[in-house]
Design a protein around this motif. Structure first.
Motif, PDB file in Angstrom:
ATOM      1  N   VAL A   1     -29.264 -16.686  39.025  1.00 28.85           N
ATOM      2  CA  VAL A   1     -30.181 -17.347  38.393  1.00 28.85           C
ATOM      3  C   VAL A   1     -31.544 -16.898  38.342  1.00 28.85           C
ATOM      4  O   VAL A   1     -32.321 -16.743  37.428  1.00 28.85           O
ATOM      5  CB  VAL A   1     -30.014 -19.125  38.426  1.00 28.85           C
ATOM      6  CG1 VAL A   1     -31.091 -19.671  37.836  1.00 28.85           C
ATOM      7  CG2 VAL A   1     -28.638 -19.689  38.114  1.00 28.85           C
ATOM      8  N   ARG A   2     -32.051 -16.840  39.508  1.00 32.73           N
ATOM      9  CA  ARG A   2     -33.242 -16.265  39.660  1.00 32.73           C
ATOM     10  C   ARG A   2     -33.584 -14.798  39.318  1.00 32.73           C
ATOM     11  O   ARG A   2     -34.466 -14.424  38.727  1.00 32.73           O
ATOM     12  CB  ARG A   2     -33.665 -16.228  41.275  1.00 32.73           C
ATOM     13  CG  ARG A   2     -34.004 -17.574  41.766  1.00 32.73           C
ATOM     14  CD  ARG A   2     -34.758 -17.222  43.209  1.00 32.73           C
ATOM     15  NE  ARG A   2     -33.806 -16.343  44.139  1.00 32.73           N
ATOM     16  CZ  ARG A   2     -33.029 -16.971  44.976  1.00 32.73           C
ATOM     17  NH1 ARG A   2     -33.132 -18.331  45.123  1.00 32.73           N
ATOM     18  NH2 ARG A   2     -32.134 -16.267  46.039  1.00 32.73           N
TER      19      ARG A   2
ATOM     20  N   TYR B   1     -32.010 -13.450  36.601  1.00 33.35           N
ATOM     21  CA  TYR B   1     -31.611 -13.569  35.082  1.00 33.35           C
ATOM     22  C   TYR B   1     -33.258 -14.284  34.844  1.00 33.35           C
ATOM     23  O   TYR B   1     -33.865 -13.551  33.706  1.00 33.35           O
ATOM     24  CB  TYR B   1     -30.843 -14.693  34.761  1.00 33.35           C
ATOM     25  CG  TYR B   1     -30.638 -14.764  33.408  1.00 33.35           C
ATOM     26  CD1 TYR B   1     -30.138 -13.805  32.492  1.00 33.35           C
ATOM     27  CD2 TYR B   1     -31.413 -15.865  32.535  1.00 33.35           C
ATOM     28  CE1 TYR B   1     -30.213 -13.931  31.187  1.00 33.35           C
ATOM     29  CE2 TYR B   1     -31.324 -16.088  31.246  1.00 33.35           C
ATOM     30  CZ  TYR B   1     -30.629 -15.087  30.347  1.00 33.35           C
ATOM     31  OH  TYR B   1     -30.618 -15.132  29.034  1.00 33.35           O
ATOM     32  N   GLN B   2     -33.789 -15.217  35.497  1.00 33.29           N
ATOM     33  CA  GLN B   2     -35.117 -15.779  35.062  1.00 33.29           C
ATOM     34  C   GLN B   2     -36.160 -14.776  35.503  1.00 33.29           C
ATOM     35  O   GLN B   2     -37.220 -14.829  34.536  1.00 33.29           O
ATOM     36  CB  GLN B   2     -35.469 -16.873  36.036  1.00 33.29           C
ATOM     37  CG  GLN B   2     -34.449 -18.160  35.698  1.00 33.29           C
ATOM     38  CD  GLN B   2     -34.937 -19.209  36.427  1.00 33.29           C
ATOM     39  OE1 GLN B   2     -35.027 -19.044  37.583  1.00 33.29           O
ATOM     40  NE2 GLN B   2     -34.612 -20.540  36.033  1.00 33.29           N
ATOM     41  N   THR B   3     -35.740 -13.616  36.278  1.00 33.21           N
ATOM     42  CA  THR B   3     -36.953 -12.732  36.505  1.00 33.21           C
ATOM     43  C   THR B   3     -37.189 -11.601  35.500  1.00 33.21           C
ATOM     44  O   THR B   3     -38.261 -11.295  34.725  1.00 33.21           O
ATOM     45  CB  THR B   3     -36.480 -11.972  37.586  1.00 33.21           C
ATOM     46  OG1 THR B   3     -36.391 -12.700  39.014  1.00 33.21           O
ATOM     47  CG2 THR B   3     -37.609 -10.627  38.018  1.00 33.21           C
TER      48      THR B   3
ATOM     49  N   GLN C   1     -35.940 -12.426  32.031  1.00 34.56           N
ATOM     50  CA  GLN C   1     -35.939 -12.933  30.664  1.00 34.56           C
ATOM     51  C   GLN C   1     -37.359 -12.701  30.038  1.00 34.56           C
ATOM     52  O   GLN C   1     -37.279 -12.542  28.912  1.00 34.56           O
ATOM     53  CB  GLN C   1     -35.584 -14.496  30.759  1.00 34.56           C
ATOM     54  CG  GLN C   1     -35.279 -15.060  29.549  1.00 34.56           C
ATOM     55  CD  GLN C   1     -34.716 -16.606  29.811  1.00 34.56           C
ATOM     56  OE1 GLN C   1     -35.196 -17.162  30.702  1.00 34.56           O
ATOM     57  NE2 GLN C   1     -33.971 -16.942  28.961  1.00 34.56           N
TER      58      GLN C   1
ATOM     59  N   VAL D   1     -29.455 -22.022  31.848  1.00 41.21           N
ATOM     60  CA  VAL D   1     -30.454 -21.089  31.477  1.00 41.21           C
ATOM     61  C   VAL D   1     -29.839 -19.789  30.824  1.00 41.21           C
ATOM     62  O   VAL D   1     -30.573 -19.337  30.032  1.00 41.21           O
ATOM     63  CB  VAL D   1     -31.324 -20.618  32.577  1.00 41.21           C
ATOM     64  CG1 VAL D   1     -30.841 -19.912  33.766  1.00 41.21           C
ATOM     65  CG2 VAL D   1     -32.560 -19.834  32.173  1.00 41.21           C
TER      66      VAL D   1
END
Length: 222
Positions: A127-128, A130-132, A134, A158
């Motif tokens: 998740v981290r 992917y958020q980095t 995105q 997310v």
């Protein structure tokens, strides 16, 4: 000249089926177009180079020279699709570089269309990761890969809001079969006359998934 696709297969986690997706995509593009240039950025064996040694090039992003060499080879509008199998060890450094050089804008300026395929997992590291990336990637160029052999259930929220490509889980005995270094997906389709076999149908569905992705990207650029 139309845009040349650049597919970047990545994950911030190991053992999520990233190289499997890169193999499938490379063989699909080779079958469809007659040519593809895969790049292997991995430390752990087996990697894409082991499965497709005849067409795969190696690269690294450890230093500035390696990064620039890679960019010089992939941001080229020559009509031949490129596939980067990006090892999780290089995930942070690669996308830091992409941000610094403005990869997305520079690629589009040169007539190259990057597509990032993020192979998902359900843990915090995934998740981290992917958020980095995105915020760095236009929404239409960021695709989540749901490998059901790894993701057993729902994707993190997310990720599920993005475009998702789903690949069904194969039974363990078939997974072991396709993991052999000398196995070819296209070769299997050509040799196996019984199109009703589970593996035959799985490969055809996977190729159709990539064909649909390719068509949708073409429509977005038109």
């Amino acid at each position: 000249m139309s845009s040349t696709p650049l597919y970047i297969i990545c994950s911030s986690r190991p053992q999520v089926g990233k190289t499997l997706i890169a193999r499938l995509l490379s063989e699909f593009l080779l079958l469809k177009n007659g040519a593809v240039v895969p790049f292997d950025i991995n430390l752990k064996e087996p990697s894409l180079l082991d499965y497709l040694p005849g067409i795969t090039e190696t690269a690294d992003v450890i230093d500035t020279y390696g990064k620039m060499q890679l960019m010089d080879r992939v941001i080229v509008n020559d009509g031949t699709a490129k596939v980067i199998d990006l090892g999780y060890h290089a995930f942070d450094e690669f996308f830091k570089m992409c941000d610094q050089i403005g990869l997305m804008k520079e690629a589009m300026r040169r007539g190259v269309a990057p597509v990032i395929l993020f192979v998902a997992d359900t843990d915090r590291a995934s998740v981290r990761g992917y958020q980095t990336i995105q915020p760095l990637i236009p929404p239409n160029a960021l695709v989540v890969v749901d490998n059901e052999f790894v993701v057993r259930g729902e994707l993190p929220p997310v990720m599920s809001r993005s475009r998702v490509l789903r690949f069904a889980a194969l039974p363990v005995f078939l997974k072991t079969y396709i993991d052999r270094l000398n196995f070819s997906f296209t070769g299997y389709l050509r040799q196996e006359k019984d199109s009703s076999t589970e593996l035959h149908q799985w490969i055809r569905r996977s190729y159709t998934t990539f064909r649909d992705l390719e068509l949708s990207m073409l429509l977005q650029r038109s």
